[in-house]
Design a protein around this motif. Sequence first.
Motif, PDB file in Angstrom:
ATOM      1  N   ASN A 174       0.853  -1.195   0.000  1.00  0.00           N
ATOM      2  CA  ASN A 174       0.000   0.000   0.000  1.00  0.00           C
ATOM      3  C   ASN A 174       0.881   1.234   0.000  1.00  0.00           C
ATOM      4  O   ASN A 174       1.799   1.326   0.792  1.00  0.00           O
ATOM      5  CB  ASN A 174      -0.900   0.025   1.234  1.00  0.00           C
ATOM      6  CG  ASN A 174      -1.919  -1.078   1.135  1.00  0.00           C
ATOM      7  OD1 ASN A 174      -2.333  -1.441   0.032  1.00  0.00           O
ATOM      8  ND2 ASN A 174      -2.306  -1.638   2.269  1.00  0.00           N
ATOM      9  N   PHE A 197      -0.509   7.423  -4.116  1.00  0.00           N
ATOM     10  CA  PHE A 197      -0.795   7.273  -5.546  1.00  0.00           C
ATOM     11  C   PHE A 197       0.486   7.388  -6.367  1.00  0.00           C
ATOM     12  O   PHE A 197       1.231   8.354  -6.248  1.00  0.00           O
ATOM     13  CB  PHE A 197      -1.800   8.361  -5.971  1.00  0.00           C
ATOM     14  CG  PHE A 197      -2.041   8.387  -7.446  1.00  0.00           C
ATOM     15  CD1 PHE A 197      -2.539   7.273  -8.097  1.00  0.00           C
ATOM     16  CD2 PHE A 197      -1.768   9.529  -8.184  1.00  0.00           C
ATOM     17  CE1 PHE A 197      -2.752   7.295  -9.454  1.00  0.00           C
ATOM     18  CE2 PHE A 197      -1.986   9.549  -9.553  1.00  0.00           C
ATOM     19  CZ  PHE A 197      -2.482   8.437 -10.190  1.00  0.00           C
ATOM     20  N   GLU A 217      -1.348   4.686 -12.360  1.00  0.00           N
ATOM     21  CA  GLU A 217      -2.101   3.425 -12.459  1.00  0.00           C
ATOM     22  C   GLU A 217      -2.257   2.945 -13.890  1.00  0.00           C
ATOM     23  O   GLU A 217      -2.997   2.025 -14.149  1.00  0.00           O
ATOM     24  CB  GLU A 217      -3.488   3.625 -11.848  1.00  0.00           C
ATOM     25  CG  GLU A 217      -3.407   4.054 -10.401  1.00  0.00           C
ATOM     26  CD  GLU A 217      -4.736   4.120  -9.697  1.00  0.00           C
ATOM     27  OE1 GLU A 217      -5.757   4.251 -10.385  1.00  0.00           O
ATOM     28  OE2 GLU A 217      -4.738   4.034  -8.463  1.00  0.00           O
ATOM     29  N   LYS A 277      -4.291  -0.581 -10.072  1.00  0.00           N
ATOM     30  CA  LYS A 277      -3.659   0.068  -8.910  1.00  0.00           C
ATOM     31  C   LYS A 277      -2.249  -0.468  -8.756  1.00  0.00           C
ATOM     32  O   LYS A 277      -2.033  -1.671  -8.937  1.00  0.00           O
ATOM     33  CB  LYS A 277      -4.436  -0.280  -7.640  1.00  0.00           C
ATOM     34  CG  LYS A 277      -5.615   0.601  -7.414  1.00  0.00           C
ATOM     35  CD  LYS A 277      -6.144   0.345  -6.022  1.00  0.00           C
ATOM     36  CE  LYS A 277      -7.350   1.184  -5.781  1.00  0.00           C
ATOM     37  NZ  LYS A 277      -8.148   0.734  -4.668  1.00  0.00           N
ATOM     38  N   GLN A 278      -1.322   0.399  -8.348  1.00  0.00           N
ATOM     39  CA  GLN A 278       0.052  -0.102  -8.236  1.00  0.00           C
ATOM     40  C   GLN A 278       0.156  -1.208  -7.182  1.00  0.00           C
ATOM     41  O   GLN A 278       0.914  -2.171  -7.350  1.00  0.00           O
ATOM     42  CB  GLN A 278       1.046   1.015  -7.949  1.00  0.00           C
ATOM     43  CG  GLN A 278       2.452   0.519  -8.203  1.00  0.00           C
ATOM     44  CD  GLN A 278       3.527   1.582  -8.094  1.00  0.00           C
ATOM     45  OE1 GLN A 278       4.080   1.782  -7.015  1.00  0.00           O
ATOM     46  NE2 GLN A 278       3.835   2.239  -9.193  1.00  0.00           N
ATOM     47  N   LYS A 307      -5.033  12.694  -8.893  1.00  0.00           N
ATOM     48  CA  LYS A 307      -6.208  11.845  -9.035  1.00  0.00           C
ATOM     49  C   LYS A 307      -7.403  12.640  -8.518  1.00  0.00           C
ATOM     50  O   LYS A 307      -7.359  13.157  -7.391  1.00  0.00           O
ATOM     51  CB  LYS A 307      -5.983  10.596  -8.183  1.00  0.00           C
ATOM     52  CG  LYS A 307      -6.911   9.483  -8.507  1.00  0.00           C
ATOM     53  CD  LYS A 307      -6.446   8.265  -7.741  1.00  0.00           C
ATOM     54  CE  LYS A 307      -7.337   7.098  -7.995  1.00  0.00           C
ATOM     55  NZ  LYS A 307      -6.913   5.919  -7.276  1.00  0.00           N
TER      56      LYS A 307
END
Length: 200
Positions: free
Chosen positions: A40, A43, A46, A104-105, A190
Motif C-alpha cells: 500500500n 498514488f 495506475e 492500482k500499483q 487523481k
Amino acid sequence: MNKETEICIVGGGPSGLFLGLLLAKNGIRVTVLESQTSFNRKFRGEVLQPRFVRLMKELNLEQRLEKYEHIKLFNAEIWNNKKYITQIDYEKEMPEAPYAIKIKQSVLLTFLYDLAKDFSNFELIFNAKVTSTIKSANRTVGVNALVDGQMTAIHASLVVGADGRMSTVRKTSDFSFKYKKEDFDLIWCKISTNEFKLNQ
Ligand SMILES: Cc1cc2nc3c(=O)[nH]c(=O)nc-3n(C[C@H](O)[C@H](O)[C@H](O)COP(=O)(O)OP(=O)(O)OC[C@H]3O[C@@H](n4cnc5c(N)ncnc54)[C@H](O)[C@@H]3O)c2cc1C
C-alpha cells in the motif's frame, strides 16, 4: 546480523519486483529489500502502457495478469478548455497489444510478488530500509539495511538500485547524476469523479 545473496535489489516497486521475478525465473538467488511494510502506498500512477501489455504477452503472463482487478483502456481523448484536441488510438499505435491497462500499483505489485514467490530462490523482505552500500576494494559488495529496526549487512555479488528517484543506492555510491531539463512541468493527480463533475 549478516546475510548473503547473489543479487540484492534495493526497492520493491515495479522495477525491483519485475527484475527480481525475471532473475528468479533464471535460477538466480535474489533478495529484494523494501522499506515499506506492505504494497500500500501513495498514488503512484495506475496506467500501464501498451508496451507493457506487449511485454506481458511475450512472457506469457497476460492471462495471469487479467485475473487481477484492472480496466482495459482502448483509447484516450485529449481535451483543452472543453475543446476536443485529439485521441490516442492504441490499436493504431500497437496492433499487437492494442490497449493500456489501468491497475492500482498495489495490485500490480501483488501480481508480480505472487509470481515471484513461487521460486524458492526469490526473497522479498519488507520493512528493510537500506541506509548505505558496502564497499570493498572499490567495489560495491552489499548494503547495510535496517531490517525490522535491526542493522543488517547484506552481502551480494551485485547490488541493483531500484529505490526510486531519491535513491539511497545512488546517493551513497559514486554515481554522478545528470538531470535533463525540460521546458515544461507535469502535474499528475487523481480527482474523484464527483469532484470532476462539479468543476465542469
Ligand atoms: C503521481 C505519479 C503518477 C504516475 N503515473 C504513472 C503511470 O500512470 N504509469 C506509469 O507507468 N508510471 C507512472 N508514474 C511513474 C511511476 O512512479 C513509475 O512508473 C513506477 O512507480 C516506477 O517504479 P520503480 O520501481 O522504478 O520506483 P518506485 O515505484 O519509486 O519504487 C521504489 C521503491 O523503493 C523503495 N525504497 C525507497 N528507498 C528505499 C530504501 N532506502 N531501502 C529500501 N527500499 C526503498 C520504495 O518504498 C519503493 O517501493 C507515476 C509517478 C507519480 C509520482
